[in-house]
Design an enzyme around this catalytic site. Sequence first.
Site, PDB file in Angstrom:
ATOM      1  N   LYS A   1       9.603  13.880  21.103  1.00 39.85           N
ATOM      2  CA  LYS A   1      10.578  14.218  22.101  1.00 39.85           C
ATOM      3  C   LYS A   1      11.591  13.221  22.204  1.00 39.85           C
ATOM      4  O   LYS A   1      11.559  11.984  22.099  1.00 39.85           O
ATOM      5  CB  LYS A   1       9.964  14.516  23.463  1.00 39.85           C
ATOM      6  CG  LYS A   1       9.017  13.628  24.042  1.00 39.85           C
ATOM      7  CD  LYS A   1       9.751  12.380  24.791  1.00 39.85           C
ATOM      8  CE  LYS A   1       9.054  11.252  25.310  1.00 39.85           C
ATOM      9  NZ  LYS A   1       9.738  10.094  25.712  1.00 39.85           N
TER      10      LYS A   1
ATOM     11  N   TYR B   1      10.512  14.721  30.628  1.00 37.26           N
ATOM     12  CA  TYR B   1       9.190  14.984  31.214  1.00 37.26           C
ATOM     13  C   TYR B   1       9.245  15.714  32.511  1.00 37.26           C
ATOM     14  O   TYR B   1       8.394  16.803  32.872  1.00 37.26           O
ATOM     15  CB  TYR B   1       8.224  13.835  31.419  1.00 37.26           C
ATOM     16  CG  TYR B   1       7.720  13.200  30.316  1.00 37.26           C
ATOM     17  CD1 TYR B   1       6.941  13.950  29.293  1.00 37.26           C
ATOM     18  CD2 TYR B   1       7.981  11.946  29.842  1.00 37.26           C
ATOM     19  CE1 TYR B   1       6.294  13.632  28.225  1.00 37.26           C
ATOM     20  CE2 TYR B   1       7.389  11.268  28.683  1.00 37.26           C
ATOM     21  CZ  TYR B   1       6.753  12.216  27.724  1.00 37.26           C
ATOM     22  OH  TYR B   1       6.082  11.789  26.657  1.00 37.26           O
TER      23      TYR B   1
END
Length: 347
Positions: A110, A195
Amino acid sequence: MNAMVDDKYRQKSGVALVGLGEYSSGQLGPALKETAYCSLAGVVSGSEEKRRTWQREYGLDAGSLYSYDNFDDVKDNPDIDIVYIVLPNAMHAEFVIRAARAGKHVICEKPLATTVEDAKRMIEACKEAGVRLSVGYRLHFDLFHQEMMRLARNRIHGNIKRIIADDSMEIGDKNQWRVKGALAGGGPLMNNGIYCVQAAQYLTGEPPVAVRASYLPKTDTEKFADVEEGVRWEMEFGSGVTALCESSYSRNGNSLKVEAEDGWFELSPAYEYNGLKGRTSNGEMIFPKVNQQALQMDDFAICVRHNRPSRVSGEMGLRDVIILEAIYESADTGRRVPLELEAFAGV
């Protein structure tokens, strides 16, 4: 190695790690010693010393060591089924596309990309090559986060009213790639804040309809010349839920809390590799320790084997890049930025 172990090994999917930095050496490599359905089959690095170190530690043969220049030769290695891209964010697009063209399934760390355009190119390249694409969203496989999802989506404490999320860290070295705009594509929002973006969505089960954001003041203009030092943002959801989020490179913060009609539930710390702690208004959450990365990679190996999409797909990664861009747009302009739900179709 006896015949039984040999057969078991051959049944595993071979994974090649592209980039041998701290996350590979500290987390992914060790996790591949615990996986049930995949194993380390190759490494890619610009450092010959690193390649040789990994060769010795993991018993790799010389034919499974690659540089960035000859990376495309992985197409000729039948032992490599999956390529895991563990490079600075701005390099994701190039190496995902190269891996796809080599005929390998891909996991990408990510964020999927630094731009929506690149994320779309990566997804298209994988589709054209007939390979699967997944994003390294390890927390989907953590028991504490799965419990947070269950409590939220099943309305165990009633309807959700508000989510509060904070993922921040003191960044340290001013020369690392994470504070270089050309490599990172942004600051803590890209590295940590994603996140929070993820959590708000897997708790509500829906994408946001709008975002509002503002940058936090810069206290070190030299270190943060290329990227933001911190950002605070709000995500609005069609259900009426709001998520208040923050991410900074100048302090530590690691929490996720849900306020509901009849109670609350939270994780603190929430985003670490291990040692997570959870509580609800009814008491403590207790779950056994798991290896998030091992479960994540095993799940993708199973998806590849059975030709089914990953629960953390490339399309999910694209969705999040769209949201990250909207957050930056709002912080830059000071305006609320609406999001078109059509952009998230199929996620």
